[in-house]
Design a protein around this motif. Structure first.
Motif, mmCIF file in Angstrom:
data_model
loop_
_atom_site.group_PDB
_atom_site.id
_atom_site.type_symbol
_atom_site.label_atom_id
_atom_site.label_comp_id
_atom_site.label_asym_id
_atom_site.label_seq_id
_atom_site.Cartn_x
_atom_site.Cartn_y
_atom_site.Cartn_z
ATOM 1 N N GLY A 1 49.610 28.430 33.420
ATOM 2 C CA GLY A 1 49.855 28.663 34.838
ATOM 3 C C GLY A 1 50.931 29.679 35.140
ATOM 4 N N TYR B 1 41.369 31.059 33.598
ATOM 5 C CA TYR B 1 42.212 30.103 34.331
ATOM 6 C C TYR B 1 43.420 30.811 34.931
ATOM 7 C CZ TYR B 1 45.377 26.287 35.383
ATOM 8 O OH TYR B 1 46.239 25.447 36.036
ATOM 9 N N GLU B 2 44.109 31.619 34.143
ATOM 10 C CA GLU B 2 45.334 32.276 34.625
ATOM 11 C C GLU B 2 45.045 33.240 35.773
ATOM 12 O OE1 GLU B 2 48.227 31.340 33.824
ATOM 13 O OE2 GLU B 2 47.670 30.066 32.126
ATOM 14 N N GLY C 1 42.345 33.258 37.706
ATOM 15 C CA GLY C 1 41.778 32.503 38.825
ATOM 16 C C GLY C 1 42.797 31.720 39.609
ATOM 17 N N HIS C 2 43.867 31.280 38.945
ATOM 18 C CA HIS C 2 44.891 30.490 39.624
ATOM 19 C C HIS C 2 46.083 31.320 40.074
ATOM 20 C CE1 HIS C 2 42.562 27.193 37.914
ATOM 21 N NE2 HIS C 2 43.218 26.373 38.693
ATOM 22 N N ALA D 1 45.730 32.630 45.706
ATOM 23 C CA ALA D 1 45.162 31.636 46.606
ATOM 24 C C ALA D 1 43.836 32.170 47.141
ATOM 25 C CB ALA D 1 46.133 31.367 47.757
ATOM 26 N N HIS E 1 49.195 36.077 46.255
ATOM 27 C CA HIS E 1 49.615 35.617 44.928
ATOM 28 C C HIS E 1 50.450 34.354 45.065
ATOM 29 C CE1 HIS E 1 51.322 35.694 40.867
ATOM 30 N NE2 HIS E 1 50.351 36.535 40.556
ATOM 31 N N VAL E 2 50.255 33.420 44.124
ATOM 32 C CA VAL E 2 50.903 32.115 44.239
ATOM 33 C C VAL E 2 52.415 32.183 44.087
ATOM 34 C CG1 VAL E 2 48.850 30.874 43.476
ATOM 35 C CG2 VAL E 2 50.565 31.578 41.789
ATOM 36 N N SER F 1 48.362 31.083 51.489
ATOM 37 C CA SER F 1 49.523 31.479 50.690
ATOM 38 C C SER F 1 50.776 31.660 51.549
ATOM 39 C CB SER F 1 49.225 32.764 49.916
ATOM 40 O OG SER F 1 48.748 33.786 50.752
ATOM 41 N N SER G 1 54.172 27.714 44.109
ATOM 42 C CA SER G 1 54.599 27.677 42.712
ATOM 43 C C SER G 1 56.119 27.628 42.639
ATOM 44 C CB SER G 1 54.085 28.922 41.973
ATOM 45 O OG SER G 1 54.661 29.027 40.686
#
Length: 444
Positions: free
Chosen positions: A41, A78-79, A81-82, A85, A90-91, A195, A224
């Motif tokens: 993450g 995964y990285e 895609g996550h 938002a 960006h998270v 976001s 995050s």
């Protein structure tokens, strides 16, 4: 290794050296494959996964069963895609990471396609990729740089889409190339509710007018903890070719460094806060309470409202209104204690004659700043213009600070990583059981 093999005859020990280097590479790959080493993450986790993928393709015999390749692909998806938002933000809630996240996505596409062919899946849907590019276009200021929100250092935004063009590529080019090419966005407002961003511009005029546009970035989002700044409900203001209201910036990735602690704190952002209360970075506790509540515009006037619970026990709200006809801003701030402990703390402060809330504005150090407490007013002068900040309720105690080092840092900004410079901090102090105040920002 390739050079050693090529010149094998010149190096008597080349074969042993090659074997040694291969062993190091295998150990590296095996380490990257471990779940307990994988930094899930994070942007570091993506870097790990990209290297693991390349090693799985290049090391003879290492990935005979294909499990390392499968693991690397799964982690990369995964990285990427996550990292964003669904609205494209960006998270990490950072303008710098908005740019870096898109660069990483293209890096992943490029590396995977080198082995898998033209079509690869890096976990980022087309519509999110396009929204992220449009968000970066709006975040870019009229001078081509990014406001130093979150972990961001000064740089000029470029055409970063060499690998995969987004659907709004022409719009992106217009924003980052000063309106000289491309197509202007259809709107002067962009809201990313998931976001937590709202970006307002005065216009998208081309030519000499492009650099003079008013650019406002308002945020309230907490997705995050990794690069988290206590900046819910803060805003930045760039207008007429210059910065006026700013954020503190990055400094260094050293969590215990006093300057880093200050620049991540609410004290280095332009917002209102309860005195004596540190913001929480517990994502589970307060993350869902940070959001954009509403946005309305008729084209000439835009209003955005955000709320936050980052000060535990308090509910904070800011409504920002921008009037394009006069280039004026109005801030309506409220903070209410909503838990018993917070109520008692505020009541105790008032009984003892102490103030309970503060509103801060961070201003570039190259401006001339004057405060007039008897009028509840501050003036900021630079580039032949003066911006006035006037509070609706007076009299009020005010304080002006710049570049204080001890007992702890206060009144600074970091434009480049590892470098700091003095910045003005204008403070308005309030003695209220619940904060309810307004500020008008107008150009003289």
């Amino acid at each position: 290794m390739a050079q050693l093999e090529e010149h094998h005859g010149r190096y008597p020990d080349a074969e042993a050296d090659i074997a040694f280097l291969r062993r190091i590479a295998v150990i590296h790959a095996e380490t990257l494959l471990r779940e307990d080493f994988y930094s899930v993450g994070t942007n570091h986790g993506l870097d790990q996964s990209l290297v693991l993928f390349e090693l799985s393709q290049e090391l003879p015999g290492f990935d005979a069963d294909g499990k390392a390749t499968e693991c690397a692909r799964r982690r990369i998806a995964y990285e990427i895609g996550h990292a964003f938002a669904p609205d494209g933000g960006h998270v990490e809630n950072s303008t710098g990471y908005q740019n870096y996240g898109l660069v990483q996505a293209q890096m992943a596409i490029q590396r995977l396609s080198a082995y898998d062919g033209a079509k690869v899946d890096v976990g980022l849907p087309e519509e999110v990729y396009d929204k992220a590019a449009l968000a970066l276009a709006f975040m870019s200021r009229p001078d081509g740089t990014l406001p130093l929100i979150g972990d961001t250092a000064f740089f000029t935004v470029r055409d970063i889409f060499s690998v995969k063009k987004p659907g709004k590529y022409s719009t992106y080019l217009y924003a980052v190339k000063s309106g000289k090419v491309g197509t202007p966005p259809a709107s002067t407002d962009l809201v990313l509710p998931e976001s937590g961003w709202t970006i307002l511009r005065s216009d998208w005029k081309g030519g000499a007018d492009f650099a003079r546009a008013v650019h406002i970035v308002f945020k309230s989002g907490f997705l995050s903890t990794y690069h988290r700044h206590d900046d819910d409900l803060a805003f930045s203001l760039f207008a007429f070719g210059a910065e006026w209201i700013i954020d503190g910036g990055l400094w260094k990735h050293q969590p215990k460094d006093p300057m880093r602690i200050y620049l991540r704190s609410a004290a280095a952002h332009s917002l209102s806060a309860p005195l004596g209360v540190e913001a929480s970075r517990d994502l589970d506790l307060v993350g869902s309470k940070s959001r954009i509540v509403s946005h309305e515009t008729d084209g000439l006037r835009s209003t955005v409202t955000g709320e936050s619970g980052m000060f535990v026990g308090f509910h904070s709200q800011r409504r920002l209104t921008y009037d394009r006809s006069r280039h004026t801003l109005r801030l309506d701030d409220s903070i209410s204690p909503v838990e018993d402990r917070a109520m008692e703390m505020v009541a105790s402060s008032l009984r003892e004659g102490r103030e309970t809330f503060v509103t801060r504005f961070l201003v570039p150090g190259d401006k001339k700043v004057t405060i007039l407490p008897e009028f509840g007013m501050a003036t900021i002068t630079g580039r032949g213009r003066t911006l006035t900040i006037a509070m609706a309720i007076v009299p009020v105690r005010m304080r002006l600070t710049k570049g204080v080092a001890k007992p702890r840092p206060f009144g600074w900004r970091s434009v480049q990583a590892g470098k700091i410079e003095p910045a003005w901090t204008i403070e308005f102090f309030h003695a209220m059981s619940s904060l309810d105040t307004s500020f008008a920002l107008e150009w003289e």
